[in-house]
Motif scaffolding. Structure first.
Motif, PDB file in Angstrom:
ATOM      1  N   ARG A 185       9.398 -18.101  36.554  1.00  0.00           N
ATOM      2  CA  ARG A 185       8.950 -17.952  35.175  1.00  0.00           C
ATOM      3  C   ARG A 185       7.980 -19.083  34.809  1.00  0.00           C
ATOM      4  O   ARG A 185       6.910 -18.844  34.236  1.00  0.00           O
ATOM      5  CB  ARG A 185      10.159 -17.987  34.242  1.00  0.00           C
ATOM      6  CG  ARG A 185       9.945 -17.317  32.889  1.00  0.00           C
ATOM      7  CD  ARG A 185      10.014 -15.838  33.024  1.00  0.00           C
ATOM      8  NE  ARG A 185      10.030 -15.137  31.736  1.00  0.00           N
ATOM      9  CZ  ARG A 185       9.932 -13.823  31.632  1.00  0.00           C
ATOM     10  NH1 ARG A 185       9.819 -13.077  32.714  1.00  0.00           N
ATOM     11  NH2 ARG A 185       9.950 -13.238  30.461  1.00  0.00           N
ATOM     12  N   LEU A 186       8.356 -20.292  35.172  1.00  0.00           N
ATOM     13  CA  LEU A 186       7.485 -21.439  34.899  1.00  0.00           C
ATOM     14  C   LEU A 186       6.160 -21.316  35.649  1.00  0.00           C
ATOM     15  O   LEU A 186       5.083 -21.596  35.094  1.00  0.00           O
ATOM     16  CB  LEU A 186       8.182 -22.742  35.307  1.00  0.00           C
ATOM     17  CG  LEU A 186       9.384 -23.178  34.480  1.00  0.00           C
ATOM     18  CD1 LEU A 186       9.900 -24.520  34.994  1.00  0.00           C
ATOM     19  CD2 LEU A 186       9.027 -23.305  33.008  1.00  0.00           C
ATOM     20  N   LYS A 187       6.232 -20.898  36.895  1.00  0.00           N
ATOM     21  CA  LYS A 187       5.014 -20.756  37.698  1.00  0.00           C
ATOM     22  C   LYS A 187       4.066 -19.744  37.068  1.00  0.00           C
ATOM     23  O   LYS A 187       2.840 -19.938  37.062  1.00  0.00           O
ATOM     24  CB  LYS A 187       5.362 -20.342  39.124  1.00  0.00           C
ATOM     25  CG  LYS A 187       4.151 -20.256  40.044  1.00  0.00           C
ATOM     26  CD  LYS A 187       4.540 -19.871  41.464  1.00  0.00           C
ATOM     27  CE  LYS A 187       3.298 -19.762  42.353  1.00  0.00           C
ATOM     28  NZ  LYS A 187       3.656 -19.355  43.744  1.00  0.00           N
ATOM     29  N   SER A 188       4.617 -18.652  36.534  1.00  0.00           N
ATOM     30  CA  SER A 188       3.777 -17.645  35.892  1.00  0.00           C
ATOM     31  C   SER A 188       3.048 -18.235  34.685  1.00  0.00           C
ATOM     32  O   SER A 188       1.854 -17.982  34.475  1.00  0.00           O
ATOM     33  CB  SER A 188       4.623 -16.446  35.462  1.00  0.00           C
ATOM     34  OG  SER A 188       5.060 -15.708  36.577  1.00  0.00           O
ATOM     35  N   LEU A 189       3.744 -19.025  33.889  1.00  0.00           N
ATOM     36  CA  LEU A 189       3.103 -19.670  32.740  1.00  0.00           C
ATOM     37  C   LEU A 189       1.982 -20.598  33.198  1.00  0.00           C
ATOM     38  O   LEU A 189       0.893 -20.632  32.606  1.00  0.00           O
ATOM     39  CB  LEU A 189       4.143 -20.446  31.931  1.00  0.00           C
ATOM     40  CG  LEU A 189       5.092 -19.605  31.071  1.00  0.00           C
ATOM     41  CD1 LEU A 189       6.247 -20.454  30.560  1.00  0.00           C
ATOM     42  CD2 LEU A 189       4.349 -18.968  29.902  1.00  0.00           C
ATOM     43  N   GLN A 190       2.239 -21.340  34.254  1.00  0.00           N
ATOM     44  CA  GLN A 190       1.216 -22.257  34.770  1.00  0.00           C
ATOM     45  C   GLN A 190       0.019 -21.498  35.329  1.00  0.00           C
ATOM     46  O   GLN A 190      -1.136 -21.909  35.164  1.00  0.00           O
ATOM     47  CB  GLN A 190       1.848 -23.164  35.832  1.00  0.00           C
ATOM     48  CG  GLN A 190       2.864 -24.135  35.254  1.00  0.00           C
ATOM     49  CD  GLN A 190       3.831 -24.692  36.292  1.00  0.00           C
ATOM     50  OE1 GLN A 190       3.873 -24.236  37.438  1.00  0.00           O
ATOM     51  NE2 GLN A 190       4.631 -25.672  35.892  1.00  0.00           N
ATOM     52  N   THR A 191       0.283 -20.354  35.977  1.00  0.00           N
ATOM     53  CA  THR A 191      -0.804 -19.533  36.514  1.00  0.00           C
ATOM     54  C   THR A 191      -1.668 -18.983  35.382  1.00  0.00           C
ATOM     55  O   THR A 191      -2.903 -18.955  35.472  1.00  0.00           O
ATOM     56  CB  THR A 191      -0.239 -18.384  37.354  1.00  0.00           C
ATOM     57  OG1 THR A 191       0.510 -18.921  38.452  1.00  0.00           O
ATOM     58  CG2 THR A 191      -1.353 -17.496  37.894  1.00  0.00           C
ATOM     59  N   LEU A 192      -1.039 -18.540  34.313  1.00  0.00           N
ATOM     60  CA  LEU A 192      -1.780 -18.029  33.159  1.00  0.00           C
ATOM     61  C   LEU A 192      -2.678 -19.107  32.565  1.00  0.00           C
ATOM     62  O   LEU A 192      -3.829 -18.835  32.181  1.00  0.00           O
ATOM     63  CB  LEU A 192      -0.795 -17.514  32.104  1.00  0.00           C
ATOM     64  CG  LEU A 192      -0.053 -16.231  32.481  1.00  0.00           C
ATOM     65  CD1 LEU A 192       1.163 -16.027  31.586  1.00  0.00           C
ATOM     66  CD2 LEU A 192      -0.979 -15.019  32.389  1.00  0.00           C
ATOM     67  N   LYS A 193      -2.183 -20.321  32.499  1.00  0.00           N
ATOM     68  CA  LYS A 193      -3.008 -21.437  32.000  1.00  0.00           C
ATOM     69  C   LYS A 193      -4.194 -21.677  32.939  1.00  0.00           C
ATOM     70  O   LYS A 193      -5.331 -21.878  32.498  1.00  0.00           O
ATOM     71  CB  LYS A 193      -2.161 -22.703  31.879  1.00  0.00           C
ATOM     72  CG  LYS A 193      -1.166 -22.679  30.736  1.00  0.00           C
ATOM     73  CD  LYS A 193      -0.286 -23.910  30.727  1.00  0.00           C
ATOM     74  CE  LYS A 193      -1.092 -25.173  30.451  1.00  0.00           C
ATOM     75  NZ  LYS A 193      -1.644 -25.222  29.080  1.00  0.00           N
ATOM     76  N   LYS A 194      -3.925 -21.644  34.221  1.00  0.00           N
ATOM     77  CA  LYS A 194      -4.968 -21.856  35.222  1.00  0.00           C
ATOM     78  C   LYS A 194      -6.094 -20.830  35.076  1.00  0.00           C
ATOM     79  O   LYS A 194      -7.275 -21.157  35.273  1.00  0.00           O
ATOM     80  CB  LYS A 194      -4.336 -21.762  36.615  1.00  0.00           C
ATOM     81  CG  LYS A 194      -5.314 -21.749  37.776  1.00  0.00           C
ATOM     82  CD  LYS A 194      -4.571 -21.512  39.086  1.00  0.00           C
ATOM     83  CE  LYS A 194      -5.516 -21.280  40.239  1.00  0.00           C
ATOM     84  NZ  LYS A 194      -4.778 -20.992  41.507  1.00  0.00           N
ATOM     85  N   LEU A 195      -5.738 -19.601  34.714  1.00  0.00           N
ATOM     86  CA  LEU A 195      -6.721 -18.522  34.607  1.00  0.00           C
ATOM     87  C   LEU A 195      -7.381 -18.461  33.232  1.00  0.00           C
ATOM     88  O   LEU A 195      -8.129 -17.532  32.944  1.00  0.00           O
ATOM     89  CB  LEU A 195      -6.057 -17.187  34.925  1.00  0.00           C
ATOM     90  CG  LEU A 195      -5.532 -17.039  36.357  1.00  0.00           C
ATOM     91  CD1 LEU A 195      -4.790 -15.715  36.529  1.00  0.00           C
ATOM     92  CD2 LEU A 195      -6.673 -17.136  37.367  1.00  0.00           C
TER      93      LEU A 195
END
Length: 365
Positions: A185-195
């Motif tokens: 879940r945390l990784k998904s949030l970080q990926t969204l920020k990255k994009l």
């Protein structure tokens, strides 16, 4: 007296530091008038009195997740499953566009498949064509791969809401099966920020096993994650869930249902103080507990409302919790009332405005 002195002494545009103990004191306060007044002042000075509309379209209640609190969890066999066809979605979008909604939200149960990815990607392109690339799109479709997020971003979605529900890992694990991964879940949030999405998340307030310390940690989590928007509301039970069956409707939580509404208002006010320029939604769950719940949230910090534009035949099968308000009137029937309600708390609808997060804009400048 310390509270009043603290609230008088900080800059309103930048994020504020507040330690956990002080947050808990505010959450415990029986009559936090000073807190609400300061939050109102900060809101006025930063995001202003405009309330942005997000037309909510509940695209599908099919879900691969099995969260213990959710009415549309995969194991709930009582749910009549559906997925809206593209025509029904586009009709809702067109209605929103012509009624002055600046944005829509496409929400669904969580699924990860090539077919689902392609369907959403194609639908996004149709929405952008239909609205001359003018309407804002928020997706709330759960955990996905980086490639999927990128494809949806390229197709026109610039905001993504992925609620963490609780930032405390141990509590998260009490609320989910073992195959639900907090780290993912945390990784998904970080990926969204990255994009470069405008990233939103949120929590439930009054969960079984939850404490005020957990809620204080949630506010710090929003700051540490540097999110652009937050949607949080009171936990409301659903009878067809393991959490309800295990702990009962009103047990196992120090945050009983009669306190959850007030706690949610305090959380919104604190968040507006801690993160002055983000978007904060006044959630439907607030209205479920109080007929004027959304307006009370708007008055002390929220600046987004999500009117439900899902066709009624689908809407009646998208129950995440019991008692969810199902408004049978159209926006035409309710807009005058909504405008009057907002005017009473010093707010007005921002028609034809996408209402991007000021926090996001300032980071991108």
């Amino acid at each position: 007296m310390f509270f009043q002195v603290f609230l008088r002494n900080f800059v309103t545009v930048k994020c504020v530091t507040m330690n956990k103990a002080l947050i808990i004191d505010y959450l415990n306060h029986p009559n936090p008038i000073d807190l609400f007044e300061k939050a109102k002042q900060i809101k006025s000075e930063t995001v202003g009195n405009k309330v942005y509309l997000r037309g909510l379209i509940e695209y599908s209640n099919r879900c691969a997740k099995d969260c213990y609190y959710c009415g549309i969890r995969a194991s709930n066999k009582k749910v009549l499953r559906y997925q809206m066809n593209d025509q029904a979605v586009l009709e809702a979008v067109e209605y929103a566009y012509h009624k002055g909604f600046g944005s829509v939200v496409l929400q669904s149960g969580e699924r990860q498949s090539q077919e689902f990815t392609q369907n959403i990607e194609a639908l996004l392109k149709k929405i952008m064509t239909l609205t001359n690339n003018e309407i804002g799109i928020t997706l709330s479709l759960g955990e996905q791969s980086e490639d999927t997020y990128r494809r949806w971003h390229d197709a026109g979605a610039k905001r993504y809401l992925l609620r963490i529900e609780t930032s405390n890992k141990a509590l998260y694990e009490k609320l989910h099966p073992k195959n639900h991964n907090y780290g993912a879940r945390l990784k998904s949030l970080q990926t969204l920020k990255k994009l470069n999405f405008q990233v939103g998340t949120g929590v439930m307030i009054g969960l079984p096993y939850q404490t005020l310390e957990h809620l204080a940690e949630d506010l710090h989590f929003f700051q540490d994650m540097d999110v652009d928007m937050v949607g949080m509301g009171p936990y409301i039970e659903h009878a067809d869930t393991p959490l309800y069956e295990t702990v009962g409707a009103r047990h196992a939580s120090p945050l009983q249902i009669e306190n959850r509404f007030d706690l949610t208002l305090k959380m919104i006010a604190l968040l507006r103080i801690l993160m002055p320029t983000i978007n904060i939604a006044a959630t439907t769950a607030l209205q479920t507990l109080d007929p004027f719940g959304r307006e009370k949230a708007i008055e002390i910090g929220s600046n987004v409302i999500m009117p439900n534009l899902t066709p009624l035949k689908y809407r009646e099968n998208y129950f995440l919790y019991d008692g969810k308000t199902v408004v049978r009137d159209t926006f035409d029937d309710t807009v005058t009332d909504l405008e009057a309600r907002l005017a009473r708390v010093g707010a007005e609808i921002g028609y034809n405005l996408q209402g991007d997060s000021l926090h996001f804009k300032m980071k991108s400048a």
